[in-house]
Design a protein around this motif. Structure first.
Motif, PDB file in Angstrom:
ATOM      1  N   CYS A  67       0.839  15.948  23.279  1.00 49.79           N
ATOM      2  CA  CYS A  67       0.677  14.674  22.564  1.00 49.79           C
ATOM      3  C   CYS A  67       0.432  14.938  21.076  1.00 49.79           C
ATOM      4  O   CYS A  67       0.991  14.258  20.216  1.00 49.79           O
ATOM      5  N   GLY A  68      -0.401  15.952  20.795  1.00 51.96           N
ATOM      6  CA  GLY A  68      -0.709  16.262  19.400  1.00 51.96           C
ATOM      7  C   GLY A  68       0.550  16.671  18.633  1.00 51.96           C
ATOM      8  O   GLY A  68       0.721  16.327  17.464  1.00 51.96           O
ATOM      9  N   LEU A  69       1.448  17.406  19.311  1.00 47.06           N
ATOM     10  CA  LEU A  69       2.673  17.843  18.629  1.00 47.06           C
ATOM     11  C   LEU A  69       3.606  16.657  18.376  1.00 47.06           C
ATOM     12  O   LEU A  69       4.183  16.525  17.303  1.00 47.06           O
TER      13      LEU A  69
ATOM     14  N   ALA B  71       7.911  23.055  23.382  1.00 45.83           N
ATOM     15  CA  ALA B  71       9.091  22.672  22.589  1.00 45.83           C
ATOM     16  C   ALA B  71      10.227  22.226  23.508  1.00 45.83           C
ATOM     17  O   ALA B  71      10.936  21.250  23.215  1.00 45.83           O
ATOM     18  N   SER B  72      10.361  22.910  24.643  1.00 43.79           N
ATOM     19  CA  SER B  72      11.451  22.544  25.550  1.00 43.79           C
ATOM     20  C   SER B  72      11.214  21.147  26.159  1.00 43.79           C
ATOM     21  O   SER B  72      12.152  20.353  26.317  1.00 43.79           O
ATOM     22  N   ASN B  73       9.963  20.824  26.462  1.00 48.33           N
ATOM     23  CA  ASN B  73       9.651  19.461  26.951  1.00 48.33           C
ATOM     24  C   ASN B  73      10.021  18.421  25.892  1.00 48.33           C
ATOM     25  O   ASN B  73      10.558  17.359  26.199  1.00 48.33           O
ATOM     26  N   ILE B  74       9.731  18.758  24.640  1.00 50.10           N
ATOM     27  CA  ILE B  74      10.021  17.799  23.559  1.00 50.10           C
ATOM     28  C   ILE B  74      11.532  17.683  23.359  1.00 50.10           C
ATOM     29  O   ILE B  74      12.078  16.609  23.166  1.00 50.10           O
ATOM     30  N   ARG B  75      12.220  18.818  23.493  1.00 54.59           N
ATOM     31  CA  ARG B  75      13.686  18.798  23.341  1.00 54.59           C
ATOM     32  C   ARG B  75      14.340  17.915  24.396  1.00 54.59           C
ATOM     33  O   ARG B  75      15.222  17.117  24.104  1.00 54.59           O
ATOM     34  N   SER B  76      13.829  18.015  25.642  1.00 53.03           N
ATOM     35  CA  SER B  76      14.494  17.285  26.732  1.00 53.03           C
ATOM     36  C   SER B  76      13.875  15.903  26.980  1.00 53.03           C
ATOM     37  O   SER B  76      14.431  15.079  27.689  1.00 53.03           O
TER      38      SER B  76
ATOM     39  N   SER C 159      -1.995  24.218   9.946  1.00 50.32           N
ATOM     40  CA  SER C 159      -1.500  23.333   8.884  1.00 50.32           C
ATOM     41  C   SER C 159       0.022  23.260   8.860  1.00 50.32           C
ATOM     42  O   SER C 159       0.594  22.287   8.363  1.00 50.32           O
ATOM     43  N   ARG C 160       0.665  24.262   9.432  1.00 46.74           N
ATOM     44  CA  ARG C 160       2.134  24.171   9.471  1.00 46.74           C
ATOM     45  C   ARG C 160       2.584  23.167  10.538  1.00 46.74           C
ATOM     46  O   ARG C 160       3.508  22.392  10.334  1.00 46.74           O
ATOM     47  N   LEU C 161       1.913  23.191  11.691  1.00 45.15           N
ATOM     48  CA  LEU C 161       2.324  22.265  12.753  1.00 45.15           C
ATOM     49  C   LEU C 161       1.790  20.861  12.522  1.00 45.15           C
ATOM     50  O   LEU C 161       2.401  19.876  12.943  1.00 45.15           O
ATOM     51  N   TRP C 162       0.614  20.772  11.866  1.00 41.35           N
ATOM     52  CA  TRP C 162       0.023  19.451  11.616  1.00 41.35           C
ATOM     53  C   TRP C 162      -0.221  19.335  10.111  1.00 41.35           C
ATOM     54  O   TRP C 162      -1.342  19.491   9.621  1.00 41.35           O
TER      55      TRP C 162
ATOM     56  N   ILE D 121       4.122   8.886  25.670  1.00 37.81           N
ATOM     57  CA  ILE D 121       4.038   9.377  24.285  1.00 37.81           C
ATOM     58  C   ILE D 121       5.221  10.284  23.958  1.00 37.81           C
ATOM     59  O   ILE D 121       5.797  10.242  22.876  1.00 37.81           O
ATOM     60  N   LEU D 122       5.633  11.072  24.958  1.00 35.64           N
ATOM     61  CA  LEU D 122       6.739  12.023  24.756  1.00 35.64           C
ATOM     62  C   LEU D 122       8.030  11.299  24.372  1.00 35.64           C
ATOM     63  O   LEU D 122       8.743  11.706  23.462  1.00 35.64           O
ATOM     64  N   GLY D 123       8.304  10.197  25.057  1.00 35.17           N
ATOM     65  CA  GLY D 123       9.454   9.359  24.697  1.00 35.17           C
ATOM     66  C   GLY D 123      10.799  10.061  24.873  1.00 35.17           C
ATOM     67  O   GLY D 123      10.966  10.916  25.742  1.00 35.17           O
ATOM     68  N   GLU D 124      11.728   9.712  23.991  1.00 31.45           N
ATOM     69  CA  GLU D 124      13.103  10.216  24.068  1.00 31.45           C
ATOM     70  C   GLU D 124      13.182  11.692  23.665  1.00 31.45           C
ATOM     71  O   GLU D 124      12.297  12.186  22.977  1.00 31.45           O
ATOM     72  N   PRO D 125      14.268  12.404  24.074  1.00 31.11           N
ATOM     73  CA  PRO D 125      14.440  13.791  23.614  1.00 31.11           C
ATOM     74  C   PRO D 125      14.370  13.868  22.088  1.00 31.11           C
ATOM     75  O   PRO D 125      14.873  12.977  21.399  1.00 31.11           O
ATOM     76  N   ASN D 126      13.711  14.901  21.581  1.00 29.39           N
ATOM     77  CA  ASN D 126      13.551  15.015  20.128  1.00 29.39           C
ATOM     78  C   ASN D 126      13.860  16.450  19.689  1.00 29.39           C
ATOM     79  O   ASN D 126      12.965  17.259  19.436  1.00 29.39           O
ATOM     80  N   PRO D 127      15.171  16.776  19.623  1.00 27.74           N
ATOM     81  CA  PRO D 127      15.549  18.165  19.304  1.00 27.74           C
ATOM     82  C   PRO D 127      15.081  18.622  17.923  1.00 27.74           C
ATOM     83  O   PRO D 127      14.775  19.794  17.735  1.00 27.74           O
TER      84      PRO D 127
END
Ligand code: AMP
Length: 572
Positions: free
Chosen positions: A195-197, A229-234, A279-282, A253-259
């Motif tokens: 969720c944070g990502l 990352a793979s969960n977010i991609r798919s 700080s790079r990721l957030w 929250i994850l919603g649609e694929p976000n490559p």
């Protein structure tokens, strides 16, 4: 006085300006409600006179009150200890004091809500946009267990989070309530990270109650970023997240694929160095909120590395027994952090501790502590503790209005000793901080530490278990350990210990060479798991500074990679 949600910072001014009056009122209220309990009646015979309270009621430690607490936990009436019915018990983490204690609870958590709200107002004042953004704070609840008489028992944080007073920070938290209420640690960390990502652009604060947990979460991210990352991609959540409410809440929250986001995560996490990964990721994070005072100080270099020196904010000083205070200067450096006591929380007294760390017989009220003085707090609370010794040592650093501010110095009973030398938690932390320079010169960071006094050898010696991480990940992933550097590390630690220690660490003296045992990456995660499987709360988890249990030592021993000894006596 308005103490409900929605308070503003004028309340802090009001509380701290009237500390004496408020403390008196708190004591009167506690005595009126509890003078007829079996415990207080023995000393006060029903009176609620404050002077009599100070004259007759003894200063106690846990072992003194344990028999009374156990009787209530076993089903005898609450009024042994408390005028108000005892409705639950809270269990301390037991990782700082060494043994796990339970305390009666009869309260409505308004004090914790107030402490949290005041802290949040202070943060908003110091960090622009803090109020508008989201917080990614790693919190965990434990399943409730029961005392022998059937009352609910859990850590103070779990109890609070399961109560109606814990309103989910709602839109302010990146984690939906369903995740926080799930009790499977691995699923909870994974889902909170996911969720944070996904919500990364809104995150203004990253944290956990104590720093040790945040460091473990970053280790978890190192192992799981590809899957995240793979969960977010798919747009599809991993099947092993089996908690159904978690699944639903996270999938929404994850919603649609976000490559694009998946690429970004892979790109950042795939870099050789994890410096600044937070700080790079957030990128909108303004601070890291996690307690880094006391024994948590060992995590400062690691968190500074991962966050690229974002402000590290230690917000509160609290325990299972009482909520003590908040940090009104969140931008102060970790070593300068002080906590301003909130005088309405409990009735506080202080035993003066002298320069050698010994108690004096002087006990003073909150407003009578002296600048620079060292004290151990005593708590008299609404739920059955009277003049109870906290076992923490604090130093007065200043006053906010009429209320003292304290630096957390150390736990009282954490003393390493193999001969006659009393090495305190503070001594150990100072030595570790000085020796950090040696690690930094080799691009290493300390990510876990604990120690014990080994008296099975003659002479006895100190053993420091150390988990290290290379600032730059080598492709082999194996940590390159340079003999010279680590022997030097041992020597600098010894040079930084007390005069007393050094005077005994002479050739053929009664203390042998200090030993550093390097353990495999992930060892301190296993140590946390060890304590958690024995019922410790993750939210309140603090890596023990010194270990006394053979079983816990075994967890570390099984993972030792290499041993190094100091090769010379330190200068006296
Ligand atoms: P527990 O009741 O198990 O959560 O442990 C409470 C103990 O944690 C306190 O008595 C302190 O020793 C330690 N602690 C709590 N807050 C802080 C803080 N801000 N800095 C250092 N140690 C803390």
């Amino acid at each position: 006085m308005n103490m409900s949600l929605g308070c503003d910072l004028s309340l802090l001014e009001e509380l701290t300006s009237n500390a004496n009056q408020i403390q008196n009122d708190v004591l009167t209220k506690i005595l009126k409600a509890n003078a007829n309990t079996e415990y207080l009646h023995r000393f006060l015979e029903g009176s609620s006179d404050k002077d009599l309270f100070k004259k007759n009621v003894p200063v106690v430690s846990y072992e003194d009150v344990k028999p009374y607490i156990d009787r209530v936990a076993n089903g005898e009436p609450s009024d042994i200890l408390s005028g108000k019915p005892i409705t639950s018990f809270v269990r301390s983490s037991g990782t700082s004091s060494g043994n796990r204690k339970i305390f009666p609870g009869n309260k409505n958590y308004e004090d914790i809500v107030l402490g949290r709200d005041l802290n949040s107002l202070v943060m908003s004042k110091h960090f622009d946009g803090y109020k508008e953004g989201k917080m990614m704070k790693f919190t965990f609840t434990q399943p409730l267990s029961k005392t022998p008489c059937g009352l609910p028992l859990a850590s103070a944080t779990s109890m609070f989070m399961k109560s109606k007073y814990y309103r989910s920070p709602g839109t302010r938290s990146t984690s939906p309530e369903e995740i926080i209420q799930c009790t499977d640690t691995k699923q909870v960390i994974y889902c909170q990270l996911l969720c944070g990502l996904v919500l990364r652009d809104e995150v203004v604060s990253v944290g956990s109650l104590f720093a040790s947990v945040l460091v473990q979460v970053i280790h978890f991210l190192e192992n799981y970023w590809k899957e995240l990352a793979s969960n977010i991609r798919s747009g599809h959540l991993s099947e092993w997240i089996t908690d159904l409410s978690c699944r639903d809440a996270v999938s929404a929250i994850l919603g649609e694929p976000n490559p694009e986001l998946a690429d970004l995560i892979e790109n950042e996490c795939g870099q050789k160095s994890w410096q600044g990964i937070v700080s790079r990721l957030w990128p909108k994070t303004k601070c890291v909120e996690a307690i880094v005072t006391g024994m948590m100080a060992q995590y400062i270099p690691a968190l500074e590395f991962y966050s690229n020196n974002l402000p590290l904010v230690s917000s509160i000083y609290a325990s299972s027994e009482a909520f003590f205070g908040i940090n009104v200067n969140p931008l102060s450096k970790p070593q300068d952090v002080s906590y301003t006591f909130l005088p309405n929380m409990s009735y506080f007294e202080f035993i003066h501790v002298d320069a050698d760390g010994e108690d004096t017989s002087e006990i003073v009220d909150l407003v009578d502590v002296k600048l620079g003085g060292y004290y151990e707090p005593l708590v008299t609370n609404y739920s059955g503790l009277y003049r109870y010794r906290m076992g923490d040592v604090l130093q007065v650093t200043g006053f906010y209005n009429k209320t003292p501010q304290f630096r957390f110095v150390r736990r009282k009973n954490t003393v390493l000793c193999v001969y006659l030398e009393p090495t305190t938690e503070e001594d150990i932390l100072k030595a570790l901080a000085r020796a950090t320079v040696v690690l930094e010169s080799s691009d290493l960071i300390l990510t876990g530490f604990t120690c014990y006094g080994d008296i099975s050898t003659v002479p006895g010696h100190y053993v420091f278990y150390v988990e290290l991480k290379a600032k730059v990940n080598e492709s082999t992933n194996a940590l390159l350990l340079d003999d010279k550097v680590l022997v030097e590390y041992c020597c600098v630690i010894e040079e930084s210990l007390s005069n007393f220690y050094r005077s005994l660490r002479i050739k053929d003296g009664p203390i042998g060479a200090l030993e550093v045992r390097i353990v495999k990456e992930g060892t301190f995660d296993s140590l946390m798991e060890y304590y958690v499987t024995r019922g410790a709360s993750i939210t309140q988890y603090k890596t023990p500074m010194c270990i006394n249990s053979d079983e816990a030592l075994k967890v570390l021993e099984d993972k030792v990679l290499a041993r190094f000894f100091s090769d010379k006596s330190p200068p006296i």
